[in-house]
Design an enzyme around this catalytic site. Sequence first.
Site, mmCIF file in Angstrom:
data_model
loop_
_atom_site.group_PDB
_atom_site.id
_atom_site.type_symbol
_atom_site.label_atom_id
_atom_site.label_comp_id
_atom_site.label_asym_id
_atom_site.label_seq_id
_atom_site.Cartn_x
_atom_site.Cartn_y
_atom_site.Cartn_z
ATOM 1 N N HIS A 71 0.867 -1.020 0.034
ATOM 2 C CA HIS A 71 -0.025 -0.080 -0.063
ATOM 3 C C HIS A 71 0.874 1.206 -0.057
ATOM 4 O O HIS A 71 1.951 1.237 0.479
ATOM 5 C CB HIS A 71 -0.909 0.362 1.170
ATOM 6 C CG HIS A 71 -1.787 -1.079 1.555
ATOM 7 N ND1 HIS A 71 -1.258 -2.007 2.108
ATOM 8 C CD2 HIS A 71 -3.196 -1.157 1.406
ATOM 9 C CE1 HIS A 71 -2.298 -2.735 2.439
ATOM 10 N NE2 HIS A 71 -3.618 -2.216 1.838
ATOM 11 N N HIS A 109 -10.883 -14.286 3.656
ATOM 12 C CA HIS A 109 -12.135 -13.455 3.057
ATOM 13 C C HIS A 109 -13.185 -14.479 2.865
ATOM 14 O O HIS A 109 -14.275 -14.309 3.048
ATOM 15 C CB HIS A 109 -11.780 -12.396 2.221
ATOM 16 C CG HIS A 109 -10.800 -11.345 2.728
ATOM 17 N ND1 HIS A 109 -10.422 -10.117 1.774
ATOM 18 C CD2 HIS A 109 -10.319 -11.138 3.771
ATOM 19 C CE1 HIS A 109 -9.630 -9.516 2.565
ATOM 20 N NE2 HIS A 109 -9.554 -10.064 3.794
ATOM 21 N N ASP A 111 -11.016 -11.535 10.806
ATOM 22 C CA ASP A 111 -9.963 -11.764 9.711
ATOM 23 C C ASP A 111 -8.600 -11.944 10.394
ATOM 24 O O ASP A 111 -7.669 -11.111 10.559
ATOM 25 C CB ASP A 111 -9.948 -10.200 8.896
ATOM 26 C CG ASP A 111 -9.133 -10.411 7.733
ATOM 27 O OD1 ASP A 111 -8.741 -11.837 7.142
ATOM 28 O OD2 ASP A 111 -8.746 -9.041 6.995
ATOM 29 N N GLU A 125 -10.567 -7.279 -4.442
ATOM 30 C CA GLU A 125 -10.384 -8.291 -3.530
ATOM 31 C C GLU A 125 -11.708 -8.418 -2.640
ATOM 32 O O GLU A 125 -11.650 -7.520 -1.598
ATOM 33 C CB GLU A 125 -9.056 -7.918 -2.653
ATOM 34 C CG GLU A 125 -8.938 -8.827 -1.696
ATOM 35 C CD GLU A 125 -7.836 -8.535 -0.862
ATOM 36 O OE1 GLU A 125 -6.912 -7.943 -0.998
ATOM 37 O OE2 GLU A 125 -7.745 -8.844 0.374
ATOM 38 N N ASP A 165 -4.405 -14.005 -2.114
ATOM 39 C CA ASP A 165 -3.970 -13.389 -1.070
ATOM 40 C C ASP A 165 -3.829 -14.733 0.050
ATOM 41 O O ASP A 165 -4.619 -15.157 0.454
ATOM 42 C CB ASP A 165 -4.675 -12.433 -0.391
ATOM 43 C CG ASP A 165 -4.115 -10.951 -0.764
ATOM 44 O OD1 ASP A 165 -3.450 -11.195 -1.737
ATOM 45 O OD2 ASP A 165 -4.710 -9.832 0.017
ATOM 46 N N ASP A 167 -5.985 -13.402 9.510
ATOM 47 C CA ASP A 167 -4.755 -13.360 8.374
ATOM 48 C C ASP A 167 -3.429 -14.448 9.091
ATOM 49 O O ASP A 167 -2.369 -13.861 9.127
ATOM 50 C CB ASP A 167 -4.229 -11.896 8.637
ATOM 51 C CG ASP A 167 -5.091 -11.182 7.489
ATOM 52 O OD1 ASP A 167 -5.773 -11.704 6.867
ATOM 53 O OD2 ASP A 167 -4.870 -9.637 7.574
ATOM 54 N N ASP A 214 2.229 1.969 3.419
ATOM 55 C CA ASP A 214 3.174 0.974 4.114
ATOM 56 C C ASP A 214 4.767 1.401 3.871
ATOM 57 O O ASP A 214 5.432 0.945 4.569
ATOM 58 C CB ASP A 214 3.193 -0.400 3.375
ATOM 59 C CG ASP A 214 1.776 -0.907 3.316
ATOM 60 O OD1 ASP A 214 0.796 -0.829 4.083
ATOM 61 O OD2 ASP A 214 1.464 -1.755 2.604
ATOM 62 N N ASP A 219 -0.473 -12.333 2.662
ATOM 63 C CA ASP A 219 -1.288 -11.416 3.194
ATOM 64 C C ASP A 219 -1.448 -11.956 4.740
ATOM 65 O O ASP A 219 -2.788 -12.384 4.966
ATOM 66 C CB ASP A 219 -2.393 -11.001 2.519
ATOM 67 C CG ASP A 219 -3.015 -9.605 3.156
ATOM 68 O OD1 ASP A 219 -2.722 -9.266 4.306
ATOM 69 O OD2 ASP A 219 -4.116 -9.219 2.664
ATOM 70 N N GLU A 251 -8.648 -13.781 -1.409
ATOM 71 C CA GLU A 251 -8.177 -13.939 0.012
ATOM 72 C C GLU A 251 -8.697 -15.351 0.521
ATOM 73 O O GLU A 251 -9.800 -15.247 0.933
ATOM 74 C CB GLU A 251 -7.687 -12.828 0.649
ATOM 75 C CG GLU A 251 -7.260 -13.152 2.002
ATOM 76 C CD GLU A 251 -7.227 -11.927 2.925
ATOM 77 O OE1 GLU A 251 -6.587 -10.730 2.453
ATOM 78 O OE2 GLU A 251 -7.359 -12.267 4.147
HETATM 79 C C1 XLS Z 1 -7.762 -6.609 4.392
HETATM 80 C C2 XLS Z 1 -7.195 -6.826 3.213
HETATM 81 C C3 XLS Z 1 -6.146 -5.842 2.608
HETATM 82 C C4 XLS Z 1 -5.864 -5.770 1.187
HETATM 83 C C5 XLS Z 1 -5.103 -4.840 0.777
HETATM 84 O O1 XLS Z 1 -8.529 -7.162 4.834
HETATM 85 O O2 XLS Z 1 -6.684 -8.047 3.137
HETATM 86 O O3 XLS Z 1 -4.979 -6.011 3.246
HETATM 87 O O4 XLS Z 1 -5.289 -7.260 0.781
HETATM 88 O O5 XLS Z 1 -5.631 -3.701 1.022
HETATM 89 CA CA CA Z 2 -5.790 -9.156 1.419
HETATM 90 CA CA CA Z 3 -7.162 -10.484 5.427
#
Ligand code: XLS
Ligand code: CA
Ligand code: CA
Length: 438
Positions: free
Chosen positions: A99, A269, A305, A230, A294, A307, A102, A337, A266
């Site tokens: 991003h 998600h 989420d 996404e 992702d 991750d 980042d 991610d 992802e």
């Molecule tokens: C958030 C998303 C984010 C995207 C990029 O839940 O996963 O990190 O991948 O903005």
């Molecule tokens: Ca993501």
């Molecule tokens: Ca995520």
Amino acid sequence: MYFDFIDKVKFEGAKSENPFAFKFYDADRVILGKPMKEHLPFAMAWWHNLGANGVDMFGRGTADKSFGAAEATMEHAKAKVDAGFEFMQKLGVEYFCFHDVDLVPEAEDIKETNRRLDEITDYILVKMQETGIKCLWGTANMFSNPRFMNGAGSTNSAEVYCFAAAQIKKALELTVKLGGKGYVFWGGREGYESLLNTDVKFEQENIARLMKMAVEYGRKIGFTGDFFIEPKPKEPMKHQYDFDAATAIGFLRQYGLDKDFKMNIEANHATLAGHTFQHELRISAINGMLGSIDANQGDYLLGWDTDEFPFDVYETTMCMYEVLKAGGMKNGGFNFDAKNRRPSNTKEDMVHAFILGMDAFALGLIKAAKLIEDGRIDKFIEKKYSSFNEGIGKTILDGTATLESLAENAENLGACTDPGSGRQEYLESVVNQIFFGE
Ligand code: XLS
Ligand code: CA
Ligand code: CA
């Protein structure tokens, strides 16, 4: 050097007990005619790997991601670049995703933020040239700054909409500068909490307008890659507009954006949307929209989420099954991610996490290739629908059937027709045999 406790992480095979070696990811091993590293273009997510320090709503960070510099300075931004490139080189990760915010600390004034972004991307470009590491995709963070509390493309404020446009413009320029293959729109705060204060139609149309402008500008400045949506069903908003792949694909078609966009799916998600990861990949693939992945996993006991680094090999296998069947992803890759769990707070843990994820996908690739080579699943599915290959079934597929001709046929069939067993348990046992039968 930030990761001086390792040299280049090597493949040592399934019996190795070296915590800093790959057990299954063997970059040059050929699977179905292609080396693993070409099947699996892995990417590092700048935000998690170089930024996430374990902070949560109950406590401060547990991991030190300062890389020896004071946070929120350009020295820190550069230290992150140095650490990131050293990390990717040592792990054999060939791509990164970012991003805008980042990369540098965001300034009060967008002009100053952009100046910082120019400076840091000059620095990144040199590192890319030195190492051969590439950019998979870029994106703009249009959800952290308080101005985006009512959304970016979906905001009620025309001024905030301008800020969103400015960030997308710059992030696209940076993506082109770094040779990125994709540009991601993750929904951020594009959604709503209450219909009492929300004009959904207006908001969705405005999001589409912003995406159209992004496509026009991107193509104008030489972006030839894919735009990605996404999907995510919730979090941060209660209702996110890009709920899942089917919803996002419908949106893209409604607004004529489907030629330029694909899906970035992802895993976490997908499960939040009440789907499997494989379902989202399949829906994208059959619509010609499997763009990128992702690579992470959620926790079925938690509704948010998380991750996590992918570890569930059944999931990675079904993912790779879909990717292989789809013929790979042209401009996509496998972006971790994912973040370490809060108590896994050392630099060693960062390395373990990537070894885990890369090995999990390598195993998934090996097993998915075996499932395809084995052929029993394909054969079963082919046979399952074979009544459409001849007779009345053929007339349905070739378009000569009518409701009348089908009804007449039904009248002649008698009381009951058995469509045949679905054989789910048998097929699941085939999967286990492929996993553990050798
Ligand atoms: C958030 C998303 C984010 C995207 C990029 O839940 O996963 O990190 O991948 O903005
Ligand atoms: Ca993501
Ligand atoms: Ca995520």
